[in-house]
Design a protein around this motif. Sequence first.
Motif, short mmCIF file in Angstrom:
data_model
loop_
_atom_site.label_atom_id
_atom_site.label_comp_id
_atom_site.label_asym_id
_atom_site.label_seq_id
_atom_site.Cartn_x
_atom_site.Cartn_y
_atom_site.Cartn_z
N LEU A 14 0.86 -1.26 0.00
CA LEU A 14 -0.07 0.09 -0.17
C LEU A 14 0.81 1.32 -0.05
CD1 LEU A 14 -2.93 0.98 0.25
CD2 LEU A 14 -2.51 1.02 2.75
N THR A 15 0.43 2.22 -0.88
CA THR A 15 1.38 3.40 -1.05
C THR A 15 0.53 4.39 -0.21
OG1 THR A 15 0.34 4.19 -3.15
CG2 THR A 15 2.36 2.99 -3.08
N LYS A 16 1.12 5.45 0.09
CA LYS A 16 0.55 6.61 0.79
C LYS A 16 -0.72 7.29 -0.01
CE LYS A 16 1.23 11.23 2.46
NZ LYS A 16 1.90 12.33 2.66
N GLU A 17 -0.25 7.28 -1.25
CA GLU A 17 -1.32 7.61 -2.31
C GLU A 17 -2.68 6.76 -2.15
OE1 GLU A 17 1.89 7.49 -2.97
OE2 GLU A 17 2.25 9.57 -2.87
N ARG A 18 -2.42 5.60 -2.22
CA ARG A 18 -3.58 4.59 -2.29
C ARG A 18 -4.17 4.69 -0.87
NH1 ARG A 18 -0.35 0.08 -5.10
NH2 ARG A 18 -0.61 0.62 -7.29
N ALA A 19 -3.49 4.84 0.17
CA ALA A 19 -3.98 4.79 1.42
C ALA A 19 -5.13 6.18 1.76
CB ALA A 19 -2.92 5.13 2.55
N ILE A 20 -4.59 7.17 1.09
CA ILE A 20 -5.40 8.48 1.27
C ILE A 20 -6.62 8.11 0.39
CG2 ILE A 20 -5.43 10.87 0.62
CD1 ILE A 20 -2.42 10.92 1.46
N VAL A 21 -6.47 7.73 -0.81
CA VAL A 21 -7.75 7.40 -1.60
C VAL A 21 -8.72 6.53 -0.84
CG1 VAL A 21 -8.56 6.43 -3.74
CG2 VAL A 21 -6.72 7.76 -3.84
N LEU A 22 -7.93 5.37 -0.40
CA LEU A 22 -9.15 4.32 0.38
C LEU A 22 -9.66 5.18 1.55
CD1 LEU A 22 -9.99 1.75 1.36
CD2 LEU A 22 -7.79 1.19 2.01
N PRO A 95 1.28 12.96 8.76
CA PRO A 95 0.38 13.73 9.15
C PRO A 95 -1.11 13.91 8.35
CG PRO A 95 2.29 15.32 9.13
CD PRO A 95 2.51 13.51 8.40
N GLU A 96 -0.90 13.81 7.02
CA GLU A 96 -2.14 13.81 6.37
C GLU A 96 -2.93 12.29 6.57
OE1 GLU A 96 -3.15 14.59 1.59
OE2 GLU A 96 -1.00 13.88 2.10
N VAL A 97 -2.12 11.08 6.67
CA VAL A 97 -2.95 10.15 6.92
C VAL A 97 -3.41 9.99 8.22
CG1 VAL A 97 -2.71 7.33 7.06
CG2 VAL A 97 -1.52 8.47 5.17
N GLN A 98 -2.88 10.62 9.25
CA GLN A 98 -3.26 10.50 10.45
C GLN A 98 -4.56 11.76 10.56
OE1 GLN A 98 -2.99 8.68 13.15
NE2 GLN A 98 -1.53 7.73 11.39
N GLN A 103 -10.62 12.01 11.05
CA GLN A 103 -11.85 12.31 10.38
C GLN A 103 -12.72 11.02 10.51
OE1 GLN A 103 -11.81 13.25 6.29
NE2 GLN A 103 -13.91 13.78 6.21
N LEU A 104 -12.11 9.94 10.04
CA LEU A 104 -12.89 8.58 10.22
C LEU A 104 -13.40 8.23 11.65
CD1 LEU A 104 -10.51 6.48 7.82
CD2 LEU A 104 -12.93 7.48 7.30
N ASP A 105 -12.57 8.66 12.41
CA ASP A 105 -12.91 8.45 14.05
C ASP A 105 -14.07 9.15 14.11
OD1 ASP A 105 -10.87 6.55 14.19
OD2 ASP A 105 -9.53 7.72 15.42
N GLU A 106 -13.87 10.43 13.79
CA GLU A 106 -15.12 11.47 14.31
C GLU A 106 -16.27 11.02 13.67
OE1 GLU A 106 -13.59 15.27 13.23
OE2 GLU A 106 -12.14 15.20 14.99
N LEU A 107 -16.32 10.48 12.44
CA LEU A 107 -17.74 10.07 11.58
C LEU A 107 -18.17 8.82 12.30
CD1 LEU A 107 -16.42 10.42 7.99
CD2 LEU A 107 -18.30 11.71 9.10
N LEU A 108 -17.21 7.99 13.01
CA LEU A 108 -17.75 6.83 13.51
C LEU A 108 -18.20 7.03 15.25
CD1 LEU A 108 -15.33 4.25 11.94
CD2 LEU A 108 -17.84 4.64 11.30
N GLY A 109 -17.59 8.03 15.74
CA GLY A 109 -17.86 8.46 16.85
C GLY A 109 -17.04 7.81 17.90
N CYS A 110 -15.77 7.58 17.44
CA CYS A 110 -15.04 6.55 18.31
C CYS A 110 -13.44 7.15 17.90
CB CYS A 110 -15.05 5.09 18.13
SG CYS A 110 -14.67 4.56 16.15
N ASP A 111 -12.44 6.38 18.64
CA ASP A 111 -11.08 6.59 18.70
C ASP A 111 -10.64 5.41 18.15
OD1 ASP A 111 -8.47 6.67 19.07
OD2 ASP A 111 -8.68 7.80 20.88
N SER A 112 -9.86 5.33 16.94
CA SER A 112 -9.16 4.19 16.27
C SER A 112 -8.57 3.32 17.43
CB SER A 112 -8.46 4.65 15.17
OG SER A 112 -7.60 5.29 15.25
#
Length: 179
Positions: A14-22, A95-98, A103-112
Motif C-alpha cells: 500500500l502506498t501513501k497515495e492509495r491509502a489516502i484514496v482508500l 500527518p495527512e494519513v493521521q 476524520q474517520l474516527d469522528e464520523l464513527l464517534g470513536c477513537d481508532s
Amino acid sequence: MAANVGSRTREAPLTKERAIVLQRALAECFGAPRFQHQLKEMQTKYGAHSKECAVGRRRLVREAQAEVVPLHGFEATDQGIQRMVVEFDKFADDPEVQALRKQLDELLGCDSKGGLPLESVVCMLREHFVAFGEDAFQAHIMELRGNFASGDQDAEFALCGPSRVILAAQRPILLKYGF
C-alpha cells in the motif's frame, strides 16, 4: 505486478497515495446520511459507548468496508481488514494519513486506538464520583476500615481492603462504557 484500484487482491504494498484514496472512500461511506442515521439510532437506543452500540457500529462499518476495500485491493473479510490495518501502520507518523484517520474516527464517534472521547471520559468519571459518594458505598468502606487496626495495617487496608467493594461499584459503569 502492481495492483490497480478495482482489483480484488494486491501484490504491491500500500502506498501513501492509495491509502489516502482508500481513507477518503471510507469517509464518504461513513459520512453518508443513511450510515450516519443508522449510527445515531444505535447510539440513542443503546448509548454511544455501550457494548451493544460497539457491536452494531462494527456491523455497520463492516458493511461499508465490504463495498469499499475490495476496490482497493483488500478482501472484505476479517483477515483482509486486518491486513489493511497492518499496511496502514507504516503511515502512523504521516500527518495527512493521521488527519484522515481522525476524520474517520469522528464520523464513527470513536477513537481508532480504542479510547473514549474526552466528553465520555468526563461522564464516566462523574459516574464514578457519584457511585463512590453513595451512602451504602461509604458505609461499606468504613466497615472494612474498622476491620483493620490503626498503624501499620492502614497500609494493608489502603492496598487491598476495599478493592472488591470498589470493583463492585465500578463494574456497571465500566460495562456501560464498553470495558
